[in-house]
Design a protein around this motif. Structure first.
Motif: not given
Length: 223
Positions: A45-55, A57-62, A111-119
């Motif tokens: 779970e941590v390996t699969a979801l950890g990076g996306g969860l961190f992103r 939380v940081v960008i406020g996609a809650l 995906i992570g880069t574009t989602k962060a920029y979108t936010y």
């Protein structure tokens, strides 16, 4: 942005494929560490979801996507069960797993880069979060398994650098208003190809210039 280049179904499928392969790598490490079924599931779970969860939380996609889409949570558990019962067979196809892992790396850094920029984040911060999306889960996996994270070890093939290149390509495309399905795909494929080449030719990042000694030399000197 990249999320809009595919239909929701295709995008969701790509996400789940990347999550599944990352979860396999976490579960395999748990088996090598002799963890029990709970530990195997946790590392998956941590390996699969950890990076996306961190992103998120940081960008406020809650709340983060991992908590609003049951498929994101269930997929790593499926990977953990597969490894739990069939890990000798999974180990034998490790090279194939590594290829899919490289594909996930390329996909997630974009995906992570574009989602962060979108936010609303700036270009540099967006690229940093793209990198975190791609490699963050692996860092958490190694920390929980009491290992030095692979991307910090000089004796491991390049992993973070391909993701950095992919993320940098995305922000450059955004900067010059050139981000489209083709350029986003090129960025993902570039990161993917660089990771494959690093595994094939064992490319590694340079260590400190003019080191007085290596760890091996120190060990030999003390024996």
């Amino acid at each position: 942005m990249f999320q809009q280049f595919f239909t929701p179904t295709v995008q969701h499928t790509l996400d789940l494929m990347g999550i599944f392969v990352f979860a396999i790598s976490g579960a395999l490490l748990a088996v090598r560490k002799n963890f029990d079924i709970f530990g195997i599931a946790m590392l998956a779970e941590v390996t699969a979801l950890g990076g996306g969860l961190f992103r998120d939380v940081v960008i406020g996609a809650l709340p983060p996507a991992a908590f609003t889409d049951l498929g994101y949570f269930i997929t790593p558990l499926g990977a953990a069960l597969l490894v739990f019962f069939l890990h000798p067979h999974v180990e034998r196809i490790q090279s194939a797993v590594n290829v899919f892992d490289a594909a996930g790396l390329g996909l997630f850094c974009v995906i992570g880069t574009t989602k962060a920029y979108t936010y609303g984040l700036g270009l540099t911060a967006s690229a940093a979060l793209g990198l975190a999306t791609a490699v963050g889960g692996g860092v958490l996996r190694d920390v929980l398994a009491n290992e030095v994270p692979s991307l910090l070890r000089w004796d491991r093939d390049l992993y973070a650098v391909p993701a950095m290149v992919g993320a940098a390509m995305v922000v450059l495309c955004i900067r010059f208003d050139a981000l489209n399905p083709f350029t986003a795909g090129v960025a993902a494929l570039t990161a993917f190809a660089l990771r494959l080449l690093a595994m094939r030719y064992h490319w590694r990042a340079p260590r400190a210039w003019n080191r007085r000694s290596s760890g091996v030399e120190v060990d030999e000197a003390t024996t």
